[in-house]
Scaffold this motif. Structure first.
Motif, PDB file in Angstrom:
ATOM      1  N   LYS A 199       2.310   1.323 -31.116  1.00 50.78           N
ATOM      2  CA  LYS A 199       2.804  -0.037 -30.860  1.00 50.78           C
ATOM      3  C   LYS A 199       3.227  -0.189 -29.400  1.00 50.78           C
ATOM      4  N   TRP A 200       3.818   0.873 -28.848  1.00 49.78           N
ATOM      5  CA  TRP A 200       4.187   0.840 -27.430  1.00 49.78           C
ATOM      6  C   TRP A 200       2.941   0.657 -26.565  1.00 49.78           C
ATOM      7  N   LYS A 201       1.887   1.368 -26.915  1.00 56.06           N
ATOM      8  CA  LYS A 201       0.639   1.249 -26.152  1.00 56.06           C
ATOM      9  C   LYS A 201       0.073  -0.154 -26.259  1.00 56.06           C
ATOM     10  N   GLU A 202       0.119  -0.726 -27.466  1.00 57.47           N
ATOM     11  CA  GLU A 202      -0.405  -2.081 -27.669  1.00 57.47           C
ATOM     12  C   GLU A 202       0.376  -3.111 -26.857  1.00 57.47           C
ATOM     13  N   LEU A 203       1.677  -2.844 -26.647  1.00 56.30           N
ATOM     14  CA  LEU A 203       2.513  -3.748 -25.857  1.00 56.30           C
ATOM     15  C   LEU A 203       2.367  -3.516 -24.356  1.00 56.30           C
ATOM     16  N   GLY A 204       1.668  -2.428 -23.987  1.00 58.00           N
ATOM     17  CA  GLY A 204       1.511  -2.093 -22.581  1.00 58.00           C
ATOM     18  C   GLY A 204       2.732  -1.428 -21.991  1.00 58.00           C
ATOM     19  N   TRP A 205       3.575  -0.832 -22.854  1.00 53.20           N
ATOM     20  CA  TRP A 205       4.797  -0.175 -22.407  1.00 53.20           C
ATOM     21  C   TRP A 205       4.585   1.333 -22.322  1.00 53.20           C
ATOM     22  N   ASP A 206       5.331   1.959 -21.418  1.00 54.08           N
ATOM     23  CA  ASP A 206       5.281   3.413 -21.256  1.00 54.08           C
ATOM     24  C   ASP A 206       6.244   4.067 -22.249  1.00 54.08           C
ATOM     25  N   TYR A 207       5.709   4.907 -23.110  1.00 57.47           N
ATOM     26  CA  TYR A 207       6.540   5.626 -24.080  1.00 57.47           C
ATOM     27  C   TYR A 207       7.095   6.878 -23.406  1.00 57.47           C
ATOM     28  N   GLN A 208       8.393   6.876 -23.098  1.00 52.33           N
ATOM     29  CA  GLN A 208       8.979   7.911 -22.253  1.00 52.33           C
ATOM     30  C   GLN A 208       9.258   9.227 -22.983  1.00 52.33           C
ATOM     31  N   LEU A 209       9.180   9.219 -24.308  1.00 51.53           N
ATOM     32  CA  LEU A 209       9.431  10.455 -25.049  1.00 51.53           C
ATOM     33  C   LEU A 209       8.129  11.124 -25.480  1.00 51.53           C
ATOM     34  N   LYS A 210       7.069  10.893 -24.730  1.00 64.45           N
ATOM     35  CA  LYS A 210       5.762  11.431 -25.128  1.00 64.45           C
ATOM     36  C   LYS A 210       5.754  12.952 -25.190  1.00 64.45           C
ATOM     37  N   ASP A 211       6.660  13.593 -24.449  1.00 61.79           N
ATOM     38  CA  ASP A 211       6.707  15.060 -24.456  1.00 61.79           C
ATOM     39  C   ASP A 211       7.647  15.616 -25.527  1.00 61.79           C
ATOM     40  N   ALA A 212       8.392  14.752 -26.180  1.00 62.08           N
ATOM     41  CA  ALA A 212       9.296  15.223 -27.239  1.00 62.08           C
ATOM     42  C   ALA A 212       8.477  15.682 -28.434  1.00 62.08           C
ATOM     43  N   ARG A 213       8.999  16.665 -29.140  1.00 59.68           N
ATOM     44  CA  ARG A 213       8.295  17.186 -30.314  1.00 59.68           C
ATOM     45  C   ARG A 213       9.083  16.872 -31.581  1.00 59.68           C
ATOM     46  N   GLU A 214       8.424  17.038 -32.704  1.00 58.62           N
ATOM     47  CA  GLU A 214       9.097  16.832 -33.985  1.00 58.62           C
ATOM     48  C   GLU A 214      10.005  18.023 -34.289  1.00 58.62           C
ATOM     49  N   ASN A 215      10.983  17.803 -35.151  1.00 56.35           N
ATOM     50  CA  ASN A 215      11.937  18.855 -35.500  1.00 56.35           C
ATOM     51  C   ASN A 215      11.285  19.918 -36.384  1.00 56.35           C
ATOM     52  N   THR A 216      11.740  21.138 -36.227  1.00 53.02           N
ATOM     53  CA  THR A 216      11.357  22.186 -37.172  1.00 53.02           C
ATOM     54  C   THR A 216      12.263  22.092 -38.396  1.00 53.02           C
ATOM     55  N   GLU A 217      11.830  22.684 -39.478  1.00 54.82           N
ATOM     56  CA  GLU A 217      12.655  22.689 -40.687  1.00 54.82           C
ATOM     57  C   GLU A 217      13.975  23.390 -40.433  1.00 54.82           C
TER      58      GLU A 217
END
Length: 237
Positions: A199-217
């Motif tokens: 959705k950020w891409k569709e709005l033309g916005w820069d998603y600043q957490l692109k390097d963040a990863r998902e949590n481990t269990e």
């Protein structure tokens, strides 16, 4: 609107996402609701009729949740809707960032809102500004204190982002902040995800957490263990 929501309050919920929010959280998965303009206008009676069609699915626990965006930006308009819902015996909930506490928000919460789900963005001022783009984290705590004084039910919600919001000292700080609250039934840990990045891409916005990863269990379980001494219930949403 979502007619069969299961992650926005107790039971099966009719979820209404309102347009407009003063914050621009880095991880927002509904960035299309941030702008004040847009969305589709509905009359209160129109919404009420749509909700009644789903009432048979609510059972004893379900009901209606208004989210966003930030629903309390439209608190005045929500009062007549929630009033009609309560007259119909339908459970009502608000999913809010707690930044707005005016006369209309107070009237809506005090008279017609069964449950407030309060999003805790960060425990420090710098962290709050980094995540939301706005200053004054104290507004969240003022809001929570108001709800506590009302003796009406509240849940906390907290997005767990590796390296940003999952530091043990932040979780302890949150526990210490809220440990004496009687209104809090539980805290929901919301693991970080990237489901809204497109959705950020569709709005033309820069998603600043692109390097963040998902949590481990293990990281999620560690957060639960830290928070358990402070809250009646700690769940992962």
């Amino acid at each position: 609107m979502e007619s069969f929501g299961t992650h926005d309050g107790p039971g099966v919920r009719f979820v209404i996402f309102l347009q407009g929010c003063k914050l621009k959280c880095l991880y927002c998965h509904n960035p299309d609701t941030i702008a004040m303009e847009g969305g589709k206008p509905y009359h209160v009676d129109e919404l009420f009729d749509l909700i009644l069609k789903s009432k048979s699915y609510f059972g004893k626990k379900g009901g209606v949740t208004v989210s966003g965006g930030e629903p309390l930006l439209q608190a005045k308009a929500l009062i007549p809707l929630f009033k009609k819902l309560k007259e119909e015996g339908i459970h009502t909930a608000l999913d809010t960032n707690g930044r707005i506490l005016n006369h209309f928000a107070e009237a809506l919460m005090d008279k017609y809102t069964d449950l407030v789900m309060l999003d805790i963005k960060h425990m420090t001022e710098d962290g709050y500004e980094y995540i939301t783009g706005m200053k004054n984290n104290q507004t969240t705590f003022n809001f929570s204190q108001y709800r506590e004084r009302s003796k009406k039910t509240m849940w906390l919600r907290y997005v767990l982002i590796p390296g940003i919001t999952d530091h043990p000292e932040l979780l302890v700080s949150m526990g210490e902040q809220f440990k004496d609250y009687q209104s809090i039934e539980k805290i929901e840990i919301q693991p970080y995800h990237k489901l809204g990045v497109h959705k950020w891409k569709e709005l033309g916005w820069d998603y600043q957490l692109k390097d963040a990863r998902e949590n481990t269990e293990n990281e999620i379980e560690t957060a639960k263990e830290i928070l358990r001494p402070y809250f009646k219930s700690v769940v992962v949403n």
